[in-house]
Write a protein that holds these residues in place. Structure first.
Motif, PDB file in Angstrom:
ATOM      1  N   MET A   1      -0.667  11.513   2.948  1.00 48.14           N
ATOM      2  CA  MET A   1      -2.119  11.272   2.851  1.00 48.14           C
ATOM      3  C   MET A   1      -2.653  10.645   4.136  1.00 48.14           C
ATOM      4  O   MET A   1      -1.912   9.974   4.859  1.00 48.14           O
ATOM      5  CB  MET A   1      -2.395  10.352   1.664  1.00 48.14           C
TER       6      MET A   1
ATOM      7  N   PRO B   1       0.846  -1.203   0.000  1.00 46.91           N
ATOM      8  CA  PRO B   1       0.000   0.000   0.000  1.00 46.91           C
ATOM      9  C   PRO B   1       0.878   1.248   0.000  1.00 46.91           C
ATOM     10  O   PRO B   1       1.955   1.257   0.598  1.00 46.91           O
ATOM     11  CB  PRO B   1      -0.790  -0.089   1.308  1.00 46.91           C
TER      12      PRO B   1
ATOM     13  N   GLY C   1       2.896  11.560  13.998  1.00 46.27           N
ATOM     14  CA  GLY C   1       2.859  12.463  15.148  1.00 46.27           C
ATOM     15  C   GLY C   1       2.783  13.907  14.694  1.00 46.27           C
ATOM     16  O   GLY C   1       1.713  14.432  14.440  1.00 46.27           O
TER      17      GLY C   1
ATOM     18  N   GLY D   1       0.692   5.744   0.044  1.00 50.93           N
ATOM     19  CA  GLY D   1      -0.027   7.022   0.043  1.00 50.93           C
ATOM     20  C   GLY D   1       0.852   8.049  -0.643  1.00 50.93           C
ATOM     21  O   GLY D   1       1.192   7.937  -1.822  1.00 50.93           O
ATOM     22  N   GLY D   2       1.285   9.066   0.115  1.00 52.67           N
ATOM     23  CA  GLY D   2       2.128  10.128  -0.457  1.00 52.67           C
ATOM     24  C   GLY D   2       3.583   9.734  -0.630  1.00 52.67           C
ATOM     25  O   GLY D   2       4.364  10.476  -1.203  1.00 52.67           O
ATOM     26  N   HIS D   3       3.953   8.560  -0.108  1.00 51.09           N
ATOM     27  CA  HIS D   3       5.327   8.044  -0.196  1.00 51.09           C
ATOM     28  C   HIS D   3       6.333   9.004   0.452  1.00 51.09           C
ATOM     29  O   HIS D   3       7.418   9.222  -0.076  1.00 51.09           O
ATOM     30  CB  HIS D   3       5.700   7.765  -1.663  1.00 51.09           C
ATOM     31  N   THR D   4       5.933   9.587   1.579  1.00 51.58           N
ATOM     32  CA  THR D   4       6.840  10.485   2.312  1.00 51.58           C
ATOM     33  C   THR D   4       7.394   9.813   3.572  1.00 51.58           C
ATOM     34  O   THR D   4       8.110  10.450   4.343  1.00 51.58           O
ATOM     35  CB  THR D   4       6.124  11.783   2.744  1.00 51.58           C
ATOM     36  N   GLY D   5       7.030   8.559   3.799  1.00 50.09           N
ATOM     37  CA  GLY D   5       7.468   7.852   5.009  1.00 50.09           C
ATOM     38  C   GLY D   5       8.990   7.753   5.053  1.00 50.09           C
ATOM     39  O   GLY D   5       9.659   7.731   4.019  1.00 50.09           O
TER      40      GLY D   5
ATOM     41  N   THR E   1       0.933   4.914   9.682  1.00 42.53           N
ATOM     42  CA  THR E   1       2.179   5.123  10.435  1.00 42.53           C
ATOM     43  C   THR E   1       1.913   5.714  11.821  1.00 42.53           C
ATOM     44  O   THR E   1       2.851   5.968  12.571  1.00 42.53           O
ATOM     45  CB  THR E   1       3.120   6.103   9.690  1.00 42.53           C
TER      46      THR E   1
ATOM     47  N   ILE F   1      -6.252   0.591   4.669  1.00 42.70           N
ATOM     48  CA  ILE F   1      -7.186   1.611   5.163  1.00 42.70           C
ATOM     49  C   ILE F   1      -7.729   2.367   3.953  1.00 42.70           C
ATOM     50  O   ILE F   1      -6.956   2.875   3.130  1.00 42.70           O
ATOM     51  CB  ILE F   1      -6.456   2.576   6.121  1.00 42.70           C
TER      52      ILE F   1
END
Ligand SMILES: Cc1cc2nc3c(=O)[nH]c(=O)nc-3n(C[C@H](O)[C@H](O)[C@H](O)COP(=O)(O)OP(=O)(O)OC[C@H]3O[C@@H](n4cnc5c(N)ncnc54)[C@H](O)[C@@H]3O)c2cc1C
Length: 471
Positions: free
Chosen positions: A140, A67, A150, A69-73, A147, A206
């Motif tokens: 996103m 999965p 925070g 999302g914004g791929h900023t992890g 994640t 999700i």
């Protein structure tokens, strides 16, 4: 594989099934450029039913899904492995705001909603959606939940988990669990919602969430304060917590080294405090009463802090533009680090009572064992969350330095974290980056329980395998 693709094209239009290298490329490397994988295809569904149908097909063909999302992890959780057999399920087309319920103070968002759009929608309706982080223009909601992100408002409003009331999730079998409820009380057995939050795509996908809204504050005051050492920054936090209590909405710590790096790469972000002190603290107070009330409170607490010699200088933002520039300064540290080149990140939490000794001892050990390293230390101090990052000595090739020293530096920092009963992941998660560190950190019993949960919910191991736990 051809059968799989044929069946997929009955679920998704062909243009949303990306199989050409040039189309897939933007989805294969993480934000920090630490991990690059290969994917058999990138899929772009726009409804929960499409997601469910895709997962069913993947289960049938035993194809693993990543999965995204914004791929900023920061932990490589949304990057596929190198096998070329996994598919990426990017949720950016699921970006509808399904509902704003003013009486219930909730907003229902699809997983692909950009965080900033959710904040803006809430503000248009006179409400605050308090989740806020440096990547808010591209991360996103689905990724934030997966994640348990925070950010800068945790002190007052909690993590993403605390802001979520209900979820919709596609399970590993391709069923849709409808937990879209805006309830603040629901003691009906196991809390499935909390199981999926923070699971980084390993237990379910999700697809939507009900999130809490809060009244917009009528007034916010932001200040930058100079402290000589970490003990003073903690004393200052205690003072503000005691005196301002729930009006304290931000307390961010930045070291001189981190702001020097900012100034090097973004000269317009220079610290307005004279001499760039050893510790700069950004403090924000928010109030629902009046402008006057909060301004007076801020001034009184700062006067007290001066009298007690906890602080040596302070600048109060005189308008919104200046307040924003203070926040930009804080948010640009991560970007400045990226500009500087590869560095070793540690996103850790330490109980506030041990923070002073942690920093003093870890800094000393680090400088003794790795002479010349630059310690870029900043973070959400109000939550005990430090970004304890290590940049190679000036003039050293970052790649060579990191390859030689990464393991030893992580061992040093994580050893100190264990000593202080802290956590090796405060807010960024585990992904593939910390997979090997997790077992020792959690302990056998907790690690086995996590593996049992993973096996029970995803027996074929098709949801983001080898992230968080390996089974
Ligand atoms: C400049 C910058 C500043 C940042 N500041 C902070 C900060 O202050 N606090 C903080 O916590 N983080 C911070 N981050 C990290 C990052 O933005 C967060 O982790 C964010 O929550 C990731 O969201 P995303 O949509 O980019 O998720 P992605 O990176 O796409 O995915 C992250 C993980 O979630 C999984 N996932 C994504 N979407 C779903 C879904 N719908 N269902 C199931 N699993 C899913 C992925 O498989 C992956 O494991 C920062 C990042 C940057 C680049």
């Amino acid at each position: 594989m051809q059968n799989f693709i044929n069946q997929l094209s009955q679920v998704l239009e062909k243009k949303y099934i990306l199989t050409q290298d040039e189309d897939k490329a933007p989805y294969l490397t993480d934000w920090r450029k630490r991990f690059t994988g290969k994917a058999f295809a990138v899929l772009l569904p726009s409804t929960s039913n499409e997601v469910a149908a895709i997962v069913k097909l993947c289960a049938q063909y035993q194809i693993a899904l990543v999965p995204q999302g914004g791929h900023t992890g920061f932990c490589g959780g949304a990057t596929p492995d190198n096998s070329g057999k996994q598919v990426i399920l990017n949720l950016k087309r699921m970006n509808q705001i399904r509902e704003i319920d003013i009486a219930n103070q909730t907003i229902t968002l699809e997983a692909g909603c950009i965080l900033q759009s959710a904040q803006e929608k809430a503000a248009e309706n006179g409400y605050l959606f308090p989740l806020s982080l440096g990547a808010e223009g591209s991360c996103m909601i689905g990724g934030n939940l997966a994640t348990n992100a925070g950010g800068t408002n945790v002190l007052r409003y909690g993590n993403t988990r605390d802001l979520c009331l209900g979820l919709e999730v596609v399970t590993a079998k391709g069923e849709i669990w409808n937990g879209i409820k805006g309830l603040r009380k629901d003691n009906t057995g196991y809390d499935l919602r909390d199981l999926f939050i923070g699971s980084e795509g390993t237990l379910g996908i999700i697809t939507a969430a009900v999130m809490k809204l809060y009244p917009l504050p009528v007034s916010q005051w932001t200040t930058l304060v100079a402290c000589e050492n970490i003990a003073s920054t903690i004393a200052l936090l205690t003072l503000f917590q005691k005196r301002a209590n729930s009006l304290l909405t931000g307390f961010e710590m930045m070291t001189r080294e981190s702001l020097n790096l900012n100034e090097k790469h973004f000269p317009q972000m220079a610290n307005p405090l004279q001499g760039n002190p050893p510790y700069t603290v950004l403090i924000e107070l928010s109030d629902h009463e009046s402008e006057e009330h909060v301004r007076q409170l801020l001034e009184t607490i700062l006067e007290d802090a001066f009298e007690k010699s906890i602080i040596s200088d302070a600048v109060i933002a005189s308008n919104l533009t200046q307040a924003n520039s203070f926040w930009h300064m804080r948010e640009h540290i991560t970007l400045a680090q990226a500009e500087e080149g590869a560095n070793l990140k540690h996103d850790i939490t330490i109980p506030l009572s041990s923070l002073d000794s942690f920093i003093r001892e870890t800094d000393e050990l680090m400088r003794e064992k790795f002479p010349g390293v630059r310690i870029i230390n900043f973070g959400h101090l109000g939550d005990g969350n430090l970004h304890y990052n290590i940049a190679p000595p000036l003039g050293t090739d970052p790649k060579t330095f990191n390859e030689t020293n990464e393991k030893l530096i992580h061992e040093l920092v994580y050893g100190q974290v264990e000593r202080c009963k802290g956590s090796i992941s405060a807010e960024h998660g585990v992904g593939q980056l910390k997979l090997d560190d997790l077992r020792g950190h959690k302990g056998e019993v907790a690690h086995d329980l996590m593996k049992m949960l993973k096996t029970a919910l995803d027996p074929q191991n098709i949801l983001n395998p080898h992230k968080v736990v390996s089974i």
